[in-house]
Motif scaffolding. Structure first.
Motif, PDB file in Angstrom:
ATOM      1  N   TRP A   9      13.118 122.897  27.716  1.00 41.70           N
ATOM      2  CA  TRP A   9      12.269 121.952  28.002  1.00 41.70           C
ATOM      3  C   TRP A   9      11.835 121.151  27.577  1.00 41.70           C
ATOM      4  CZ3 TRP A   9       8.395 122.326  31.722  1.00 41.70           C
ATOM      5  CH2 TRP A   9       7.511 121.675  30.702  1.00 41.70           C
ATOM      6  N   ARG A  23      -1.357 112.216  32.833  1.00 46.10           N
ATOM      7  CA  ARG A  23      -3.444 112.237  32.569  1.00 46.10           C
ATOM      8  C   ARG A  23      -3.218 111.301  32.107  1.00 46.10           C
ATOM      9  NH1 ARG A  23      -0.555 116.731  29.308  1.00 46.10           N
ATOM     10  NH2 ARG A  23      -0.714 118.536  29.950  1.00 46.10           N
ATOM     11  N   ARG A  32       6.424 115.706  34.271  1.00 49.32           N
ATOM     12  CA  ARG A  32       5.087 114.870  33.639  1.00 49.32           C
ATOM     13  C   ARG A  32       6.170 113.033  34.462  1.00 49.32           C
ATOM     14  NH1 ARG A  32       5.236 117.518  29.077  1.00 49.32           N
ATOM     15  NH2 ARG A  32       6.420 116.316  27.837  1.00 49.32           N
ATOM     16  N   SER A  69      -5.678 118.241  41.011  1.00 52.72           N
ATOM     17  CA  SER A  69      -6.732 119.388  41.539  1.00 52.72           C
ATOM     18  C   SER A  69      -7.018 119.899  43.338  1.00 52.72           C
ATOM     19  CB  SER A  69      -8.516 118.626  40.786  1.00 52.72           C
ATOM     20  OG  SER A  69      -8.476 117.984  41.813  1.00 52.72           O
ATOM     21  N   GLN A  91      -1.222 121.486  37.187  1.00 57.50           N
ATOM     22  CA  GLN A  91      -2.260 122.028  37.167  1.00 57.50           C
ATOM     23  C   GLN A  91      -3.230 120.752  36.486  1.00 57.50           C
ATOM     24  OE1 GLN A  91      -3.106 126.028  35.972  1.00 57.50           O
ATOM     25  NE2 GLN A  91      -2.129 126.536  38.168  1.00 57.50           N
ATOM     26  N   SER A  92      -2.679 120.176  35.936  1.00 59.45           N
ATOM     27  CA  SER A  92      -3.469 119.269  34.422  1.00 59.45           C
ATOM     28  C   SER A  92      -3.728 117.847  35.531  1.00 59.45           C
ATOM     29  CB  SER A  92      -2.616 119.199  33.415  1.00 59.45           C
ATOM     30  OG  SER A  92      -1.823 118.828  33.468  1.00 59.45           O
ATOM     31  N   ARG A 150       3.679 124.582  35.943  1.00 60.18           N
ATOM     32  CA  ARG A 150       2.761 125.134  36.576  1.00 60.18           C
ATOM     33  C   ARG A 150       0.859 124.293  36.093  1.00 60.18           C
ATOM     34  NH1 ARG A 150       1.845 128.382  41.099  1.00 60.18           N
ATOM     35  NH2 ARG A 150       3.997 129.072  40.431  1.00 60.18           N
ATOM     36  N   LYS A 151       1.153 124.841  35.159  1.00 60.68           N
ATOM     37  CA  LYS A 151       0.025 124.366  34.329  1.00 60.68           C
ATOM     38  C   LYS A 151       0.444 122.541  33.388  1.00 60.68           C
ATOM     39  CE  LYS A 151      -0.380 128.074  31.019  1.00 60.68           C
ATOM     40  NZ  LYS A 151       0.138 129.232  29.803  1.00 60.68           N
ATOM     41  N   GLU A 152       1.442 122.230  34.010  1.00 60.24           N
ATOM     42  CA  GLU A 152       1.028 120.535  33.374  1.00 60.24           C
ATOM     43  C   GLU A 152       0.979 120.639  34.987  1.00 60.24           C
ATOM     44  OE1 GLU A 152       2.150 118.236  31.623  1.00 60.24           O
ATOM     45  OE2 GLU A 152       3.121 119.430  30.122  1.00 60.24           O
ATOM     46  N   GLU A 162       9.052 129.043  34.437  1.00 59.82           N
ATOM     47  CA  GLU A 162       7.386 128.076  35.262  1.00 59.82           C
ATOM     48  C   GLU A 162       6.138 127.700  34.651  1.00 59.82           C
ATOM     49  OE1 GLU A 162       6.841 129.637  39.740  1.00 59.82           O
ATOM     50  OE2 GLU A 162       8.550 130.914  39.007  1.00 59.82           O
ATOM     51  N   ASP A 163       5.623 128.580  33.783  1.00 56.53           N
ATOM     52  CA  ASP A 163       4.634 129.007  34.387  1.00 56.53           C
ATOM     53  C   ASP A 163       3.723 127.217  33.403  1.00 56.53           C
ATOM     54  OD1 ASP A 163       3.591 130.797  35.055  1.00 56.53           O
ATOM     55  OD2 ASP A 163       3.276 132.337  33.280  1.00 56.53           O
ATOM     56  N   ARG A 164       4.671 127.154  33.020  1.00 59.58           N
ATOM     57  CA  ARG A 164       4.506 126.025  32.083  1.00 59.58           C
ATOM     58  C   ARG A 164       4.420 124.557  32.791  1.00 59.58           C
ATOM     59  NH1 ARG A 164       7.798 125.398  25.962  1.00 59.58           N
ATOM     60  NH2 ARG A 164       7.853 127.449  25.203  1.00 59.58           N
TER      61      ARG A 164
END
Length: 308
Positions: free
Chosen positions: A146, A9, A154, A74, A70-71, A66-68, A62-64
Motif C-alpha cells: 500500500w 483531494r 491518488r 461522487s 469515493q473521497s 475504493r475509499k480513496e 481493495e477496500d482502501r
C-alpha cells in the motif's frame, strides 16, 4: 512528485468550475516493495459506480482503493485497472506431504499386483504426483504494498480529476451560453404575453360586430368573455417559475462540488413550465419561441448528463 499527487483531494476541490464525468488517469509509483501501476477510465453514470480489477493477492486492500476513489469522486463510472510488480522475489519454502506420498506408493503397488506389472514406483514418479511436494511463497506484506499502491491510486485519480475539470470548463461555457438564450427567449415571451388579451378583445369585438352588424354589443358580455380568455391563457405563473429556475441553474454553475443531479432536476422543471406555457397560448410568436426554448433545454439536458 507533484503536489496534486500528494493531495488529490485538494486538487479536486481547488476550483469551483463544473466538472464533467469523462476522464483518464494513470499512476505509476515505485517503492521499496514494488512498482504499482494504476489506470482509471471515467465515464458518464447517474451515480458513482466503481469497477476495480485488482490481482487476487491484493483483495485485502481493495477496500482502501475504493475509499480513496469515493473521497475523490461522487458521480460517474470508474473502470480501475491495477497491476503490481514486486521489487524482489519472495522467500519460498518446499513442503512435503509424506502421508499423501505413502498413500500414492501403496496405491501404485496395489495397482501393480492387480495388473501383473513389475517394478517399484520411482521417486521421480511419486514426487511428480499432485500434492506430494508444494512450493509456498511468503505472503505479500500488504502494508508495504500500500505504501506504493496508495500514491499510485491518488496520482491516477488526480489526473482524472484534472481532465474532468478541463472538459467541465468547456461544458460550462456551452451551458451558460444556452442558458442565456433560454433567458432571452423567456423575456421575449414575457413581453409578448400581456398584449394577447388586448389583441383578443379587438378580434372578438370586430368579429361580433361583423356578425351582429347594426345591433348593440353588450359590453358586460364581452368583458366576461375577455376575462375568461385572460384566465385560461395567462402564463404569468409559468414564466415566473421558469425565470426562477433559470436563476437557480445559474447559481449551480457557481457552486463548488457535484451539481449534475441538481441540474437534471431543475431542467425537468423548466421543461414542465415551458410545455404548460406552450399549451395555454396559440400565439404563433410565443409558439415559435417555446419550440426554440425546448430545443435549447434538450441540448442542456444532453450536456448535463456529463456533469458530475
Amino acid at each position: 512528485m507533484r503536489a496534486s499527487v500528494l493531495d488529490h483531494r485538494a486538487a479536486c476541490e481547488e476550483a469551483k468550475a463544473t466538472r464533467s464525468m469523462t476522464g483518464f488517469g494513470r499512476g505509476l509509483v515505485t517503492g521499496e516493495a514494488c512498482t504499482a501501476s494504476v489506470e482509471i477510465r471515467s465515464y458518464n453514470h447517474r451515480f458513482l459506480d466503481l469497477s476495480i480489477r485488482i490481482p487476487g493477492e491484493l483483495s485485502g486492500i481493495e477496500d482502501r482503493v475504493r475509499k480513496e476513489l469515493q473521497s475523490a469522486f461522487s458521480r460517474g463510472r470508474l473502470d480501475v485497472f491495477i497491476s503490481l510488480e514486486e521489487s524482489a522475489g519472495r522467500d519460498r519454502t518446499v513442503e512435503l506431504d509424506g502421508t499423501l506420498a505413502s498413500s500414492y506408493h501403496r496405491a501404485l503397488l496395489e495397482l501393480a499386483r492387480d495388473t501383473g506389472a513389475t517394478g517399484e514406483p520411482s521417486l521421480e514418479l511419486l514426487a511428480a504426483l499432485p500434492g506430494v511436494i508444494k512450493i509456498k511463497e511468503r505472503p505479500l506484506d500488504l502494508e508495504r504494498v500500500w505504501a506504493c499502491l496508495g500514491p499510485a491510486v491518488r496520482q491516477a485519480a488526480a489526473e482524472v480529476a484534472e481532465m474532468r475539470q478541463t472538459e467541465g470548463k468547456a461544458l460550462e461555457r456551452d451551458i451558460i451560453h444556452r442558458l442565456a438564450r433560454v433567458a432571452y427567449l423567456t423575456g421575449e415571451i414575457g413581453a409578448r404575453a400581456p398584449l394577447l388579451t388586448e389583441e383578443y378583445r379587438q378580434r372578438l369585438t370586430h368579429r361580433v360586430s361583423e356578425l351582429l352588424r347594426d345591433q348593440v354589443i353588450g359590453e358586460d358580455r364581452l368583458t366576461t368573455e375577455i376575462v375568461l380568455y385572460a384566465e385560461r391563457s395567462s402564463i404569468n405563473e409559468e414564466l415566473v417559475r421558469l425565470e426562477s429556475h433559470i436563476e437557480q441553474f445559474r447559481e449551480l454553475t457557481r457552486e463548488s462540488g457535484p451539481v449534475g443531479r441538481k441540474a437534471e432536476f431543475i431542467l425537468q422543471e423548466m421543461v414542465r413550465e415551458v410545455n404548460t406555457a406552450g399549451s395555454k397560448t396559440q400565439d404563433p410568436d410565443i409558439g415559435r419561441w417555446v419550440v426554440e426554448i425546448k430545443g435549447e433545454l434538450e441540448s442542456l439536458r444532453e450536456q448535463v448528463q456529463n456533469v458530475e
